[in-house]
Write a protein that holds these residues in place. Structure first.
Motif, PDB file in Angstrom:
ATOM      1  N   THR A 122       0.915  -1.275   0.260  1.00  0.00           N
ATOM      2  CA  THR A 122       0.042   0.067   0.041  1.00  0.00           C
ATOM      3  C   THR A 122       0.936   1.436   0.027  1.00  0.00           C
ATOM      4  N   ASN A 123       1.953   1.196   0.834  1.00  0.00           N
ATOM      5  CA  ASN A 123       2.802   2.485   1.124  1.00  0.00           C
ATOM      6  C   ASN A 123       3.695   2.479  -0.600  1.00  0.00           C
ATOM      7  N   ARG A 124       3.775   1.423  -0.927  1.00  0.00           N
ATOM      8  CA  ARG A 124       4.429   1.567  -2.472  1.00  0.00           C
ATOM      9  C   ARG A 124       3.627   2.161  -3.343  1.00  0.00           C
ATOM     10  N   CYS A 125       2.068   2.162  -3.264  1.00  0.00           N
ATOM     11  CA  CYS A 125       1.217   2.598  -4.355  1.00  0.00           C
ATOM     12  C   CYS A 125       1.121   3.980  -3.930  1.00  0.00           C
ATOM     13  N   ILE A 126       1.073   4.363  -2.854  1.00  0.00           N
ATOM     14  CA  ILE A 126       0.928   5.793  -2.329  1.00  0.00           C
ATOM     15  C   ILE A 126       2.093   6.632  -2.666  1.00  0.00           C
ATOM     16  N   SER A 127       3.362   6.030  -2.795  1.00  0.00           N
ATOM     17  CA  SER A 127       4.529   6.773  -3.244  1.00  0.00           C
ATOM     18  C   SER A 127       4.332   6.904  -4.607  1.00  0.00           C
ATOM     19  N   ALA A 128       4.052   5.874  -5.402  1.00  0.00           N
ATOM     20  CA  ALA A 128       3.859   6.090  -6.923  1.00  0.00           C
ATOM     21  C   ALA A 128       2.677   7.411  -6.953  1.00  0.00           C
ATOM     22  N   LEU A 129       1.550   7.017  -6.488  1.00  0.00           N
ATOM     23  CA  LEU A 129       0.707   8.151  -6.585  1.00  0.00           C
ATOM     24  C   LEU A 129       0.874   9.519  -6.327  1.00  0.00           C
ATOM     25  N   THR A 130       1.653   9.757  -5.245  1.00  0.00           N
ATOM     26  CA  THR A 130       1.938  11.009  -4.874  1.00  0.00           C
ATOM     27  C   THR A 130       3.223  11.676  -5.058  1.00  0.00           C
ATOM     28  N   SER A 131       4.158  10.739  -5.584  1.00  0.00           N
ATOM     29  CA  SER A 131       5.591  11.011  -5.604  1.00  0.00           C
ATOM     30  C   SER A 131       6.378  11.281  -4.282  1.00  0.00           C
ATOM     31  N   ILE A 132       5.781  10.840  -3.248  1.00  0.00           N
ATOM     32  CA  ILE A 132       6.441  10.969  -2.024  1.00  0.00           C
ATOM     33  C   ILE A 132       7.549   9.608  -1.970  1.00  0.00           C
ATOM     34  N   PRO A 133       8.854  10.045  -2.113  1.00  0.00           N
ATOM     35  CA  PRO A 133       9.783   8.923  -1.828  1.00  0.00           C
ATOM     36  C   PRO A 133       9.398   7.779  -0.819  1.00  0.00           C
ATOM     37  N   PHE A 134       9.429   6.652  -1.391  1.00  0.00           N
ATOM     38  CA  PHE A 134       9.075   5.428  -0.547  1.00  0.00           C
ATOM     39  C   PHE A 134       9.849   5.297   0.707  1.00  0.00           C
ATOM     40  N   GLU A 135      10.965   5.552   0.609  1.00  0.00           N
ATOM     41  CA  GLU A 135      12.053   5.641   1.580  1.00  0.00           C
ATOM     42  C   GLU A 135      11.462   6.507   3.006  1.00  0.00           C
ATOM     43  N   ASN A 136      10.989   7.660   2.551  1.00  0.00           N
ATOM     44  CA  ASN A 136      10.329   8.625   3.564  1.00  0.00           C
ATOM     45  C   ASN A 136       9.161   7.958   4.312  1.00  0.00           C
ATOM     46  N   ILE A 137       8.185   7.498   3.303  1.00  0.00           N
ATOM     47  CA  ILE A 137       6.908   6.898   3.915  1.00  0.00           C
ATOM     48  C   ILE A 137       7.431   5.498   4.781  1.00  0.00           C
ATOM     49  N   ILE A 156      10.252   6.357  -6.301  1.00  0.00           N
ATOM     50  CA  ILE A 156       8.925   6.713  -6.169  1.00  0.00           C
ATOM     51  C   ILE A 156       8.025   5.489  -6.429  1.00  0.00           C
ATOM     52  N   CYS A 157       8.666   4.315  -6.623  1.00  0.00           N
ATOM     53  CA  CYS A 157       7.921   2.974  -7.096  1.00  0.00           C
ATOM     54  C   CYS A 157       7.522   2.983  -8.301  1.00  0.00           C
ATOM     55  N   ARG A 158       8.245   3.729  -9.419  1.00  0.00           N
ATOM     56  CA  ARG A 158       7.502   3.756 -10.920  1.00  0.00           C
ATOM     57  C   ARG A 158       8.777   3.733 -11.756  1.00  0.00           C
ATOM     58  N   PHE A 159       8.313   3.505 -13.226  1.00  0.00           N
ATOM     59  CA  PHE A 159       9.396   3.496 -14.303  1.00  0.00           C
ATOM     60  C   PHE A 159       8.746   4.884 -15.111  1.00  0.00           C
TER      61      PHE A 159
END
Length: 436
Positions: free
Chosen positions: A243-258, A426-429
């Motif tokens: 879920t956090n990876r999805c939020i990272s991809a949707l918001t561009s908040i770095p996953f590491e921060n989340i 941010i869990c994207r390509f």
């Protein structure tokens, strides 16, 4: 004369359904009201179905309550018979699917007996001029009433179905409606085409290559753009991480921060807004380590009942799935691959399975479909095989920020290589270009 029913097995099936959680989802496609001979068993099964459709537990307490509400139970009270049933049923509930198969055999024999009775009545009516034609009509009517999906076609019928499907796809494409899944990477989507309903797509890669990211992009695209339900069997990562990876991809908040709970400069507000904005995305996650193929069937049935249709099913990842009926690992993975392919057709949606590659693929060269770990059956069953291959710098062998996605098999389109830019932070390509 042998009776064409088995009261003990009927009781055992009902007892198992009312005792084992999610047991109905395991056998729902193979079990129907007329599998039960006893009228009161039919009433109990209908109560279980009603409760399941209302997303309520279907244990003994709720079933008794439902039977009392409907007031259709004949003979002794529902409470008394349920107590008798639970006491008399065989103690083992682990053979539910075998019991259901036996009930279907008995049901088929009862249907055959009923056809025989109708034929006997017609045979005694000497006023019928063409008895053979009348018998054929009885048998054909019986086949027509069978709920099994049509699987035999003349070429004329096949052409008509193909034409109808073509029109539906063209209309969906023109109206930008769902017709299958895409990766939201323009060059890759142009090369692969749409992964259609009934397709089995395999995404292979070494650990950390980004195969989960690619599958995650599919799930977001399908749920967000097309509003189609996505079932994710997350055997590797827990539900919070996915879920956090999805939020990272949707918001561009770095996953590491989340992941590290280090949200600043407005990130917390972004995260809170994303929780509200995306809460209703039709993504259903089953967080189970080493699920069996039977459990995946059950998850799919449950999701289809909840969402009516499935836009996509993602299994992360294939080598973590188990089939206890197979002793040899090679046979096990082969069986799982075939079952996932069959599920794509059964649930009328694409099935995307992630898979590990052998260590041989780490030697700097582009991986091939034959590098898929543990079984060549995967390569044979898949409609599409995509291999995720991060490009390393030649000097220090550190990530270059570019990943090749190799379309190694595409039964319905082109093969080739697409280069994408890594945004794994941010869990994207992101699209770069396509290699010729």
């Amino acid at each position: 004369m042998t009776e064409i029913y088995n009261n003990a097995i009927e009781q055992c099936v009902l007892a198992a359904l009312m005792t084992v959680q999610n047991s109905l989802e395991t056998v729902m496609n193979d079990l129907s009201e007329d599998c039960f001979y006893a009228t009161r068993h039919q009433e109990i099964y209908k109560a279980i179905i009603d409760l399941s459709n209302a997303n309520k537990p279907y244990d003994v307490v709720f079933v008794e309550q439902k039977l009392n509400e409907k007031q259709t139970f004949v003979g002794e009270t529902a409470s008394d018979y349920l107590l008798t049933l639970m006491a008399d049923a065989p103690s083992s509930f682990y053979n539910l699917e075998s019991y259901v198969a036996e009930l279907n055999i008995l049901k088929a024999h009862r249907e055959a007996e009923e056809i025989g009775k109708r034929i006997t009545m017609k045979a005694r009516d000497l006023s019928i001029p063409d008895i053979h034609q009348e018998v054929e009509n009885i048998v054909s009517q019986s086949n027509a009433s069978d709920k099994v999906e049509k699987s035999s076609f003349t070429f004329e019928e096949a052409l008509k179905r193909a034409g109808e499907q073509l029109i539906q796809k063209a209309e969906a494409k023109a109206n930008k409606q769902y017709s299958g899944v895409k990766f939201n990477l323009a060059h890759l989507d142009n090369l692969v085409g749409t992964i259609q309903k009934g397709h089995f797509c395999v995404i292979g890669g070494r650990p950390g290559s980004g195969k989960s990211t690619l599958a995650q992009m599919v799930s977001i695209q399908t749920a967000m753009q097309f509003k189609e339900a996505v079932l994710v069997i997350s055997a590797e990562m827990d539900v919070e991480t996915f879920t956090n990876r999805c939020i990272s991809a949707l918001t561009s908040i770095p996953f590491e921060n989340i992941h590290n709970a280090e949200l600043y400069d407005g990130m917390m507000q972004q995260f809170a807004e994303a929780q509200q904005r995306f809460a209703k995305l039709p993504i259903h996650i089953e967080d189970k380590q080493k699920p069996t193929i039977a459990e995946i069937h059950a998850y799919a049935r449950k999701a289809k009942r909840l969402y009516k249709n499935l836009g996509c099913m993602i299994v992360d990842y294939l080598q973590l799935v188990r089939d206890p009926t197979k002793k040899d690992r090679y046979q096990e993975v082969s069986s799982i691959s075939r079952d996932l392919k069959a599920m794509a057709k059964e649930f009328d949606c694409p099935v995307i399975a992630l898979a590990q590659l052998n260590r041989e693929s780490e030697k700097g060269k582009r991986p091939k479909a034959s590098d898929l770990k543990e079984s060549g059956q995967i390569e044979q069953d898949a409609d599409q095989i995509l291999l995720v291959h991060p490009i390393l710098n030649s000097e220090d062998e550190m990530p270059s920020g570019i990943t090749e996605i190799i379309v190694a098999k595409n039964r319905h389109g082109k093969k080739g290589v697409v280069r994408v830019m890594d945004r794994l932070d941010i869990c994207r390509f992101a699209s770069v270009r396509i290699d010729e």
